[in-house]
Design a protein around this motif. Structure first.
Motif: not given
Length: 253
Positions: A156, A160, A162, A168-169, A171, A186-188, A201, A223
Motif C-alpha cells: 500500500e 498509512y 510509514s 506491506q499488506e 489480502e 486487507e491486513v497491515m 481494512q 478501517t
C-alpha cells in the motif's frame, strides 16, 4: 608496479574484490544478521574509503520495478589493502521490524561495496529470506481460522503512515458466511518487539442501494485497529480469534 597495471585496476581489471558471507540466509523480522565481509586485494595497493552495506528491497509500483534502500551501514574507516592481501570485516545488525516478508515475491537483499578512489567500485549482492515476526504469523493464522483465505501479499503506497514509501499488506478473501457482505479484508501491521498494531481494512460488498452508493463513492471501506501483545497469545490464539471475529462481524454490515 607499472602505471599500466594501476590504470587497469582503475578500470576494474586487477581491482580489489569483495565477498559477503552470511551466517545464514533466512531471518524473521527483527532478527540479528551476522556475517563477514572478505576483501581480496588486487594487483596494486588500493585505498578503501569505506565499506558500505545496504539493505535493499525490490518492489513493483505503477508497472515499474524499483530498488529501495531501507537501511545503510558503514563497516570501516579508511584503510589501504595491499596486493593479494585478504581482510575480513565482521558485522552484525538488527533486521528492521518493518522489513517486508519475501513470501509475496518481494526480493530483499544485502548489497556490499567498496568505495575506492579513482576506480570502479566492486560490489557483492546476497539475497535473504525474510519471514514474518512471530506475532504477525499468529495474527495471520488467526485471521484464516476466523474464515478467510490469504490470496495476495502486496504494498500500500497511500493513506498509512510509514517511514518508507510503502507498507506491506496481506489480502484475505472470506470463505464462509461473511463472503455475502465482504469482498476482502486487507491486513497491515506496525511492529514492535513484543507487540504489534494490527490494521484491518474491510472492503464491504454492495448489497443494496445504500451500499452500492457507498461503493461508487469509495466509502465502502471500514478501517479497524487492534493491538496484540506477546502475552495475548502465550496460551494459543483462541482468544485472539474471538476478538478478531467479533471486531470484523461488528463492522462488516
Amino acid at each position: 608496479m607499472s602505471i599500466f597495471t594501476k590504470t587497469l585496476a582503475s578500470l576494474g581489471v586487477g581491482n580489489a574484490k569483495v565477498d559477503t558471507r552470511l551466517k545464514q540466509t533466512q531471518y524473521r523480522q527483527g532478527d540479528y544478521i551476522e556475517g563477514e565481509v572478505y576483501i581480496q586485494g588486487g594487483q596494486v595497493d588500493q585505498e578503501i574509503d569505506e565499506i558500505y552495506l545496504y539493505l535493499v528491497v525490490l518492489y513493483h509500483h505503477e508497472r515499474n520495478q524499483q530498488e529501495y534502500v531501507m537501511e545503510e551501514y558503514r563497516l570501516s574507516e579508511v584503510f589501504t589493502i595491499a596486493p593479494r592481501e585478504t581482510r575480513v570485516i565482521p558485522f552484525d545488525f538488527r533486521l528492521p521490524f518493518d522489513t517486508p516478508v519475501t513470501t509475496g515475491g518481494c526480493p530483499v537483499y544485502l548489497k556490499t561495496g567498496l568505495d575506492i578512489k579513482r576506480a570502479i567500485d566492486p560490489d557483492d549482492t546476497d539475497g535473504i529470506e525474510v519471514l514474518p515476526h512471530p506475532l504477525i504469523e499468529k495474527v495471520l493464522s488467526a485471521v484464516e481460522k476466523v474464515g478467510f483465505q490469504l490470496v495476495d501479499i502486496d504494498f500500500e503506497f497511500e493513506n498509512y503512515y510509514s517511514r518508507h514509501p510503502f507498507i506491506q499488506e496481506f489480502e484475505f478473501r472470506p470463505t464462509g458466511d461473511l463472503s455475502g457482505v465482504l469482498d476482502e479484508v486487507e491486513v497491515m501491521f506496525y511492529i514492535g518487539e513484543k507487540e504489534i498494531e494490527v490494521i484491518l481494512q474491510l472492503d464491504r460488498k454492495a448489497t443494496d442501494l445504500m451500499s452500492s452508493l457507498e461503493e461508487a463513492l469509495d466509502l465502502d471501506h471500514r478501517t479497524l485497529r487492534l493491538t496484540v501483545h506477546e502475552q495475548d497469545v502465550v496460551g494459543g490464539t483462541e482468544e485472539l480469534q474471538k476478538k478478531l471475529e467479533e471486531l470484523i462481524r461488528r463492522h462488516a454490515h
